[in-house]
Design a protein around this motif. Structure first.
Motif, mmCIF file in Angstrom:
data_model
loop_
_atom_site.group_PDB
_atom_site.id
_atom_site.type_symbol
_atom_site.label_atom_id
_atom_site.label_comp_id
_atom_site.label_asym_id
_atom_site.label_seq_id
_atom_site.Cartn_x
_atom_site.Cartn_y
_atom_site.Cartn_z
ATOM 1 N N PRO A 50 0.816 -1.224 0.000
ATOM 2 C CA PRO A 50 0.000 0.000 0.000
ATOM 3 C C PRO A 50 0.846 1.269 0.000
ATOM 4 O O PRO A 50 0.421 2.290 -0.519
ATOM 5 C CB PRO A 50 -0.800 -0.104 1.304
ATOM 6 N N VAL A 51 2.045 1.175 0.585
ATOM 7 C CA VAL A 51 2.915 2.353 0.633
ATOM 8 C C VAL A 51 3.638 2.540 -0.698
ATOM 9 O O VAL A 51 3.795 3.654 -1.198
ATOM 10 C CB VAL A 51 3.963 2.199 1.767
ATOM 11 N N LEU A 52 4.066 1.392 -1.277
ATOM 12 C CA LEU A 52 4.912 1.464 -2.476
ATOM 13 C C LEU A 52 4.113 1.718 -3.749
ATOM 14 O O LEU A 52 4.609 2.358 -4.672
ATOM 15 C CB LEU A 52 5.704 0.162 -2.623
ATOM 16 N N ALA A 53 2.895 1.206 -3.812
ATOM 17 C CA ALA A 53 2.120 1.347 -5.043
ATOM 18 C C ALA A 53 1.755 2.811 -5.264
ATOM 19 O O ALA A 53 1.206 3.455 -4.371
ATOM 20 C CB ALA A 53 0.862 0.487 -4.962
ATOM 21 N N ASP B 136 -3.516 1.341 -12.963
ATOM 22 C CA ASP B 136 -2.069 1.449 -13.107
ATOM 23 C C ASP B 136 -1.426 0.059 -13.031
ATOM 24 O O ASP B 136 -1.607 -0.665 -12.053
ATOM 25 C CB ASP B 136 -1.527 2.347 -11.986
ATOM 26 N N ILE B 137 -0.657 -0.294 -14.082
ATOM 27 C CA ILE B 137 -0.093 -1.651 -14.167
ATOM 28 C C ILE B 137 0.908 -1.914 -13.050
ATOM 29 O O ILE B 137 0.886 -2.952 -12.400
ATOM 30 C CB ILE B 137 0.600 -1.857 -15.537
ATOM 31 N N LEU B 138 1.774 -0.938 -12.796
ATOM 32 C CA LEU B 138 2.786 -1.142 -11.762
ATOM 33 C C LEU B 138 2.123 -1.409 -10.412
ATOM 34 O O LEU B 138 2.506 -2.328 -9.681
ATOM 35 C CB LEU B 138 3.700 0.094 -11.684
ATOM 36 N N SER B 139 1.102 -0.640 -10.093
ATOM 37 C CA SER B 139 0.414 -0.840 -8.820
ATOM 38 C C SER B 139 -0.221 -2.219 -8.760
ATOM 39 O O SER B 139 -0.220 -2.883 -7.717
ATOM 40 C CB SER B 139 -0.672 0.215 -8.632
ATOM 41 N N ARG B 140 -0.769 -2.655 -9.884
ATOM 42 C CA ARG B 140 -1.391 -3.980 -9.898
ATOM 43 C C ARG B 140 -0.358 -5.087 -9.748
ATOM 44 O O ARG B 140 -0.617 -6.100 -9.117
ATOM 45 C CB ARG B 140 -2.222 -4.183 -11.169
ATOM 46 N N ILE B 141 0.822 -4.870 -10.337
ATOM 47 C CA ILE B 141 1.872 -5.875 -10.165
ATOM 48 C C ILE B 141 2.305 -5.916 -8.702
ATOM 49 O O ILE B 141 2.481 -6.983 -8.115
ATOM 50 C CB ILE B 141 3.078 -5.588 -11.091
ATOM 51 N N ILE B 142 2.443 -4.735 -8.093
ATOM 52 C CA ILE B 142 2.854 -4.683 -6.687
ATOM 53 C C ILE B 142 1.821 -5.382 -5.805
ATOM 54 O O ILE B 142 2.163 -6.202 -4.951
ATOM 55 C CB ILE B 142 3.072 -3.216 -6.250
ATOM 56 N N PHE B 143 0.540 -5.126 -6.057
ATOM 57 C CA PHE B 143 -0.474 -5.793 -5.247
ATOM 58 C C PHE B 143 -0.622 -7.277 -5.621
ATOM 59 O O PHE B 143 -0.961 -8.101 -4.778
ATOM 60 C CB PHE B 143 -1.820 -5.067 -5.353
ATOM 61 N N GLY B 144 -0.331 -7.572 -6.885
ATOM 62 C CA GLY B 144 -0.380 -8.985 -7.314
ATOM 63 C C GLY B 144 0.616 -9.847 -6.556
ATOM 64 O O GLY B 144 0.392 -11.038 -6.359
#
Lengths: 295, 318
Positions: A49-52, A82-90
């Protein structure tokens, strides 16, 4: 010197066990690489949650299918997420499923395996033939069948993959138990009047630790890969939950215009699975001197 | 050898029976009534309880479970796997129609695994620690890591979309158009073969290194034999035993891989059928396909065991 353990095969005399372990384990570049990737992966999972940079579930159709830019490092998907955020949460989905499946299938597999290996006879025959029957189904087919019966979703994916992964553990522990129970210290323990339960779980299981920890590490990688496969097929994690496998599939129609949609989550899967495999290899080298450097 | 063969045969038969029980049981714990599913697919009209009872009787679903199992098993042995709920096509016919398509991808992939994997493993073992070993081992480690579907998209992206040299999906029978068939199957075969190639080379390298440590290899060296002969005549044969096992398992991996590869490239084989029937909830198909794949794997394992016992006499007496 990646891939080469020959430089560490001459240990100085009376090196203590932990130092020897550390020396061999960290002796290969790829293993260190794997450890770094895993560390990174775990940090990302915890601090997602912090990094995305964005909310991975926020739909913003006005910003759909943006090319990678400073605002969206990997671009946005078909509904503007946002793809990056989805990868981070994935990464959370992958790790959560990986740990759950490995934990449950280790426990079930160890109990079945040790029961079969320790008691032998018809108990062994029945359990091992059942395991054989299980193993006749390719893992993905078994998982596909189970999730077709139960439906998608995180809980059912965990059940499906546990069913698919468990036999491997049972087989490993059974083989080990057959071997270990012949040792004199087991005989000694029995002559003290120790119960079967005590011998099984206080003496045999701890002695299976080395192959087990190697298998657990490798399995974490396999489970993440298998989960991605199921999600790709559409029978795994259900939308909108961010999962790497389904992201690869969702990017398919935009392969021509926006390849990052499919390729970025795929690279994430590869890196993490590769890291788990390499760390597993390293652990095996360090824990089992007879195998050192051969795999 | 004969007693070993018979023991193995009995064991495989036992496993086969267990597999049928598992598949049957799995389909029966399924939520929902198969008759209602059958009816609502066909006619939306209201159905009386009597009609349901009649159909239940007709399909034998009012009998005890174990009787149903034996009726089903009897059909399976006669090659009757039931009919599709959706289009009433006999499941066995559809499977047989699709088998050659999956084999068209699976056999080349399987062979590639052996033809490329074994030499790669030998080279690594012989040149252990050298550049070529590091390179091939790293590639093999990546090879067992790549998600097959992702590799498929990558290949489609490179060869289909950018270079435009190969079609991105579909399947044509080799008897209709051989050239198109080859073009269409190249990419799926590569996808399917990657894992077998990588895992075979890893296994070959590992068991080769193990054998190279043995006393008889030292003897061979001390006789002054050339490296080539030590490797080919003495080391190779014994190090291939675990590789044989792995190749047998490779068939299972290829069957599993086919599910994903056929979906990526839209090839109408067994794997695609499995996925489609899961989606359309066509359970006779799911049951039939799963059973078929399991039987193929059991037969492959049996043959592997036989080969194993043949190559390594020690196995026979265990």
């Amino acid at each position: 010197m990646p891939g080469n353990a020959s430089g560490v095969t001459v240990p100085p005399p009376r090196l203590n066990e932990f130092k020897r372990f550390r020396r061999v384990f960290l002796g290969r570049g790829v293993v260190i690489f794997g450890l770094i990737v895993l560390l990174f992966f775990i940090i990302i999972t915890i601090f997602a949650p912090v990094l995305a940079p964005y909310d991975p579930y926020e739909i913003d159709v006005g910003n759909a299918l943006l090319q990678p830019s400073r605002q969206h490092l990997l671009g946005t998907d078909a509904v503007g997420r946002d793809i990056l955020s989805r990868i981070i949460f994935g990464s959370r989905t992958s790790l959560f499923i990986g740990i759950s499946v490995v934990a449950i299938s280790t426990i079930v597999g160890v109990v079945l395996g040790i029961t079969a290996g320790y008691y032998g006879g018809w108990v062994y025959t029945i359990i091992m033939r059942l395991i054989d029957a299980y193993m006749a189904f390719p893992m993905i087919i078994l998982a596909l069948m189970v999730s077709s019966l139960l439906g998608g979703g995180i809980k059912n994916v965990i059940i499906a993959l546990t069913v698919a992964m468990m036999p491997g553990y049972a087989r490993l522990i059974c083989g080990q138990a057959l071997h270990i129970k012949e040792n004199d210290y087991i005989l000694a323990e029995r002559s003290f009047g120790a119960s079967n339960f005590r011998i099984m779980f206080l003496h045999i299981v701890p002695n299976c630790f080395s192959p087990l920890i190697v298998m657990v590490t490798m399995m974490l990688g396999s489970v993440i890969l298998a989960e991605a496969g199921l999600s790709f097929l559409g029978v795994g994690i259900t939308p909108p939950t961010a999962a790497w496998g389904s992201m690869v599939n969702e990017g398919r129609p935009y392969l021509l215009t926006q390849p990052a949609l499919s390729f970025a989550p795929g690279i994430a899967i590869m890196l993490v699975v590769f890291a788990f495999n390499m760390v597993g290899d390293g652990l095996r080298d360090a824990l089992d001197p007879s195998l050192r450097g051969t795999l | 050898m004969v007693s070993y063969l018979i023991r193995r045969l009995i064991q495989s038969f036992f496993v086969l029976i267990l597999v049928t029980i598992l598949v049957f049981a799995a389909m029966r714990i399924l939520p929902g009534d198969p008759i209602r599913m059958l009816l609502t697919q066909n006619q939306e009209a209201e159905i009386t309880q009597e009609q349901i009872n009649f159909m239940r009787h007709q399909y034998g679903l009012d009998k005890p479970l174990y009787v149903q199992y034996f009726i089903w098993l009897d059909g399976v042995f006669k090659g009757d796997l039931g009919r599709s709920i959706l289009n009433h096509v006999p499941v066995a016919n559809e499977i047989l129609r699709r088998v050659p398509i999956t084999l068209n991808l699976g056999i080349p992939a399987f062979l590639l695994g052996i033809i490329l994997g074994i030499p790669a493993g030998i080279i690594c073992a012989v040149r252990r620690g050298k550049f070529i070993d590091t390179l091939v081992t790293t590639l093999a480690n990546i090879g067992i890591t790549v998600p097959v579907f992702w590799l498929g998209f990558l290949l489609v992206y490179i060869f289909g979309i950018h270079l435009r040299v190969l079609p991105v999906q579909g399947y044509t029978s080799p008897t209709d158009n051989l050239l198109l068939n080859i073009k269409q199957t190249v990419l799926p075969i590569i996808c399917l073969a990657l894992f077998p190639i990588a895992s075979t080379s890893r296994q070959t390298r590992s068991s080769m290194l193990d054998v190279m440590k043995q006393d008889y290899i030292r003897t061979a060296w001390s006789k002054g034999l050339q490296e080539r002969w030590v490797v080919v005549k003495h080391a190779l044969k014994n190090s291939l035993i675990p590789v044989v096992t792995l190749s047998g398992m490779g068939l299972s991996m290829i069957m599993g891989g086919a599910v994903i590869v056929e979906t990526v490239f839209n090839v109408p084989g067994i794997g695609r059928l499995a996925v489609q029937s899961v989606f359309s909830k066509d359970y006779p198909y799911v049951q039939g396909v799963v059973l078929f794949i399991a039987i193929v794997v059991i037969v492959a394992n049996f043959l592997t065991d036989i080969a194993y016992g043949y190559f390594d006499p020690r196995i026979r007496y265990n």
